[in-house]
Scaffold this motif. Structure first.
Motif: not given
Length: 154
Positions: A31, A35, A38, A119
């Protein structure tokens, strides 16, 4: 890209504690890197954590990064070369030995550190929402205690 542990007859309850510790790390790492991608850094993948997490502020030799990450010097050199090509790290002369090079983070690499901190905080908030604040605090305390105890044994 989520992967699950194999479902085999060798996996019987209770689950191996090592797997119970590994899976949240693996899922969180997936994850984290999704991120990071992204947010403008798709070149940074999970294996590059072996560079970023073991890099000293003033720089670190590839051989030392490899030792810390417990991978071969050749594998580490490939990870560093990838990050260098994309502007996340640079190699500079080692002041202690001009023949040697230190790997250090660039400004672009520092951006990744900042994003990673954001994050990780987001993921921890999500996990706290799942477990509740008390259980998350207990989990953190137990893991810190375990890590401290294991470090003392070394």
């Amino acid at each position: 890209m989520s992967s699950r542990p194999p479902q085999t007859s060798a996996r019987r309850r209770p689950d191996n504690l090592g797997i119970l510790l590994r899976e949240p790390f693996r899922i969180g790492s997936e994850e984290l890197h999704r991120r990071i991608a992204e947010r403008g850094h798709p070149e940074v993948r999970a294996p590059h954590g072996n560079v970023f997490q073991f890099l000293d502020d003033e720089g670190t030799r590839v051989s030392e990064l490899a030792r810390r990450a417990q991978i071969t010097k050749q594998s580490m050199a490939e990870l560093v070369a990838h990050l260098e090509r994309h502007g996340y790290v640079e190699r500079v002369p080692d002041p202690a030995d001009r023949r040697a090079k230190l790997v250090r983070s660039t400004a672009r690499g520092s951006e990744v550190y900042a994003i990673a901190r954001e994050v990780v905080a987001e993921i921890e908030r999500e996990w706290t929402a799942r477990l509740g604040a008390r259980k998350m605090r207990q989990l953190r305390e137990l893991l810190q205690e375990l890590n401290e105890g294991l470090s003392e044994q070394r």
